[in-house]
Design a protein around this motif. Structure first.
Motif, mmCIF file in Angstrom:
data_model
loop_
_atom_site.group_PDB
_atom_site.id
_atom_site.type_symbol
_atom_site.label_atom_id
_atom_site.label_comp_id
_atom_site.label_asym_id
_atom_site.label_seq_id
_atom_site.Cartn_x
_atom_site.Cartn_y
_atom_site.Cartn_z
ATOM 1 N N PRO A 9 55.968 63.454 36.220
ATOM 2 C CA PRO A 9 56.216 64.467 37.147
ATOM 3 C C PRO A 9 57.395 65.286 36.624
ATOM 4 O O PRO A 9 58.107 64.842 35.871
ATOM 5 C CB PRO A 9 56.605 63.588 38.341
ATOM 6 C CG PRO A 9 57.085 62.311 38.053
ATOM 7 C CD PRO A 9 56.077 62.034 36.785
ATOM 8 N N LYS A 10 57.557 66.454 37.179
ATOM 9 C CA LYS A 10 58.531 67.379 36.771
ATOM 10 C C LYS A 10 59.892 66.365 37.158
ATOM 11 O O LYS A 10 59.918 66.003 38.224
ATOM 12 C CB LYS A 10 58.395 68.799 37.285
ATOM 13 C CG LYS A 10 57.389 69.429 36.687
ATOM 14 C CD LYS A 10 57.628 70.811 37.166
ATOM 15 C CE LYS A 10 56.410 71.595 36.462
ATOM 16 N NZ LYS A 10 56.492 73.178 36.470
ATOM 17 N N LEU A 11 60.767 66.476 36.136
ATOM 18 C CA LEU A 11 62.194 65.963 36.527
ATOM 19 C C LEU A 11 63.193 67.010 36.881
ATOM 20 O O LEU A 11 63.228 68.090 36.532
ATOM 21 C CB LEU A 11 62.593 65.073 35.292
ATOM 22 C CG LEU A 11 61.708 64.185 34.775
ATOM 23 C CD1 LEU A 11 62.163 63.541 33.533
ATOM 24 C CD2 LEU A 11 61.776 63.154 35.738
ATOM 25 N N THR A 12 64.298 66.530 37.737
ATOM 26 C CA THR A 12 65.304 67.639 38.274
ATOM 27 C C THR A 12 66.100 67.686 36.879
ATOM 28 O O THR A 12 66.103 66.953 35.920
ATOM 29 C CB THR A 12 65.874 67.207 39.286
ATOM 30 O OG1 THR A 12 66.784 65.818 38.799
ATOM 31 C CG2 THR A 12 65.216 66.934 40.327
ATOM 32 N N TYR A 13 67.166 68.699 36.733
ATOM 33 C CA TYR A 13 67.918 68.749 35.906
ATOM 34 C C TYR A 13 68.878 67.654 35.641
ATOM 35 O O TYR A 13 69.073 67.170 34.605
ATOM 36 C CB TYR A 13 68.905 69.955 36.039
ATOM 37 C CG TYR A 13 70.020 70.266 35.039
ATOM 38 C CD1 TYR A 13 69.349 70.789 33.781
ATOM 39 C CD2 TYR A 13 71.138 69.882 35.204
ATOM 40 C CE1 TYR A 13 70.361 71.262 32.733
ATOM 41 C CE2 TYR A 13 72.292 70.248 34.059
ATOM 42 C CZ TYR A 13 71.775 70.721 32.874
ATOM 43 O OH TYR A 13 72.666 70.895 31.825
ATOM 44 N N GLU A 14 69.351 66.967 36.831
ATOM 45 C CA GLU A 14 70.152 65.946 36.813
ATOM 46 C C GLU A 14 69.431 64.746 36.181
ATOM 47 O O GLU A 14 69.927 63.953 35.398
ATOM 48 C CB GLU A 14 70.661 65.504 38.358
ATOM 49 C CG GLU A 14 71.646 66.448 38.734
ATOM 50 C CD GLU A 14 70.853 67.856 39.348
ATOM 51 O OE1 GLU A 14 69.773 67.786 39.659
ATOM 52 O OE2 GLU A 14 71.633 68.731 39.568
ATOM 53 N N GLN A 15 68.224 64.605 36.493
ATOM 54 C CA GLN A 15 67.413 63.497 35.998
ATOM 55 C C GLN A 15 67.316 63.502 34.307
ATOM 56 O O GLN A 15 67.327 62.559 33.843
ATOM 57 C CB GLN A 15 66.012 63.275 36.519
ATOM 58 C CG GLN A 15 65.989 62.948 38.147
ATOM 59 C CD GLN A 15 64.708 63.063 38.620
ATOM 60 O OE1 GLN A 15 64.057 63.997 38.646
ATOM 61 N NE2 GLN A 15 64.425 61.904 39.521
ATOM 62 N N LEU A 16 67.017 64.876 33.917
ATOM 63 C CA LEU A 16 66.862 65.164 32.453
ATOM 64 C C LEU A 16 68.163 64.932 31.681
ATOM 65 O O LEU A 16 68.353 64.225 30.786
ATOM 66 C CB LEU A 16 66.491 66.639 32.165
ATOM 67 C CG LEU A 16 65.038 66.949 32.627
ATOM 68 C CD1 LEU A 16 64.892 68.368 32.400
ATOM 69 C CD2 LEU A 16 64.141 66.190 31.702
ATOM 70 N N GLU A 18 70.479 62.761 32.771
ATOM 71 C CA GLU A 18 70.653 61.180 32.891
ATOM 72 C C GLU A 18 69.713 60.643 31.691
ATOM 73 O O GLU A 18 70.308 59.645 30.794
ATOM 74 C CB GLU A 18 70.538 60.735 34.088
ATOM 75 C CG GLU A 18 70.498 59.225 34.316
ATOM 76 C CD GLU A 18 70.136 58.708 35.600
ATOM 77 O OE1 GLU A 18 69.543 57.824 35.686
ATOM 78 O OE2 GLU A 18 70.542 59.630 36.636
ATOM 79 N N LEU A 19 68.357 60.995 31.636
ATOM 80 C CA LEU A 19 67.816 60.605 30.769
ATOM 81 C C LEU A 19 68.379 60.958 28.923
ATOM 82 O O LEU A 19 68.356 59.988 28.228
ATOM 83 C CB LEU A 19 66.404 61.228 30.552
ATOM 84 C CG LEU A 19 65.504 60.679 31.722
ATOM 85 C CD1 LEU A 19 64.235 61.248 31.850
ATOM 86 C CD2 LEU A 19 65.154 59.068 31.353
ATOM 87 N N HIS A 20 69.041 62.157 29.034
ATOM 88 C CA HIS A 20 69.297 62.528 27.655
ATOM 89 C C HIS A 20 70.808 61.606 27.477
ATOM 90 O O HIS A 20 70.780 61.251 26.017
ATOM 91 C CB HIS A 20 69.752 63.939 27.893
ATOM 92 C CG HIS A 20 70.479 64.526 26.284
ATOM 93 N ND1 HIS A 20 71.684 64.650 26.426
ATOM 94 C CD2 HIS A 20 69.834 64.732 25.359
ATOM 95 C CE1 HIS A 20 71.960 64.925 24.989
ATOM 96 N NE2 HIS A 20 71.017 65.190 24.475
ATOM 97 N N LYS A 24 70.940 59.198 24.215
ATOM 98 C CA LYS A 24 71.913 59.335 23.147
ATOM 99 C C LYS A 24 72.503 58.041 22.951
ATOM 100 O O LYS A 24 72.932 57.709 21.814
ATOM 101 C CB LYS A 24 73.010 60.619 23.751
ATOM 102 C CG LYS A 24 73.905 60.981 22.727
ATOM 103 C CD LYS A 24 74.587 62.038 23.449
ATOM 104 C CE LYS A 24 75.931 62.570 22.458
ATOM 105 N NZ LYS A 24 76.507 63.651 23.016
ATOM 106 N N LYS A 25 72.674 57.318 24.150
ATOM 107 C CA LYS A 25 73.568 56.063 23.854
ATOM 108 C C LYS A 25 72.576 55.029 23.198
ATOM 109 O O LYS A 25 73.071 54.387 22.211
ATOM 110 C CB LYS A 25 73.768 55.310 25.315
ATOM 111 C CG LYS A 25 74.781 56.045 26.225
ATOM 112 C CD LYS A 25 74.731 55.322 27.601
ATOM 113 C CE LYS A 25 75.959 55.892 28.374
ATOM 114 N NZ LYS A 25 75.954 55.264 29.867
ATOM 115 N N THR A 26 71.242 55.132 23.362
ATOM 116 C CA THR A 26 70.419 54.347 22.457
ATOM 117 C C THR A 26 70.390 54.912 21.027
ATOM 118 O O THR A 26 70.500 53.761 20.235
ATOM 119 C CB THR A 26 69.239 54.618 23.191
ATOM 120 O OG1 THR A 26 69.135 53.874 24.617
ATOM 121 C CG2 THR A 26 67.956 53.861 22.268
#
Length: 89
Positions: A9-16, A18-20, A24-26
């Protein structure tokens, strides 16, 4: 709606964001791990090279010892021959 849209599903900007951040941490963690492993490999290579040098030094000393043994064997044979010569006189 397609199956793919239902599955992702489409993600919100905040979710994107957070994923980013997680990705990045990974990525940073993976990079640090790779650098750590590279350091371990370098140290192992150094130890291996040192072991090869040590082995070569041992073989050189062994060759020197074998040569000395041959020289002493020849000297003993000469002395035995002289002793026999002196004994027969």
């Amino acid at each position: 709606m397609t199956d793919k849209q239902q599955q992702y599903p489409k993600l919100t900007y905040e979710q994107l964001e957070e994923l980013h951040t997680e990705w990045k941490k990974t990525a940073i963690g993976n990079y640090n791990w790779a650098k750590y492993e590279e350091g371990r490999a370098d140290k192992a290579t150094e130890r291996h090279e040192a072991a090869l040098r040590d082995r070569d030094a041992v073989y050189k000393k062994l060759e020197e010892a074998e040569s000395l043994i041959q020289q002493k064997d020849a000297e003993i044979a000469r002395l035995k021959a002289r002793l026999q010569d002196v004994s027969t006189v």
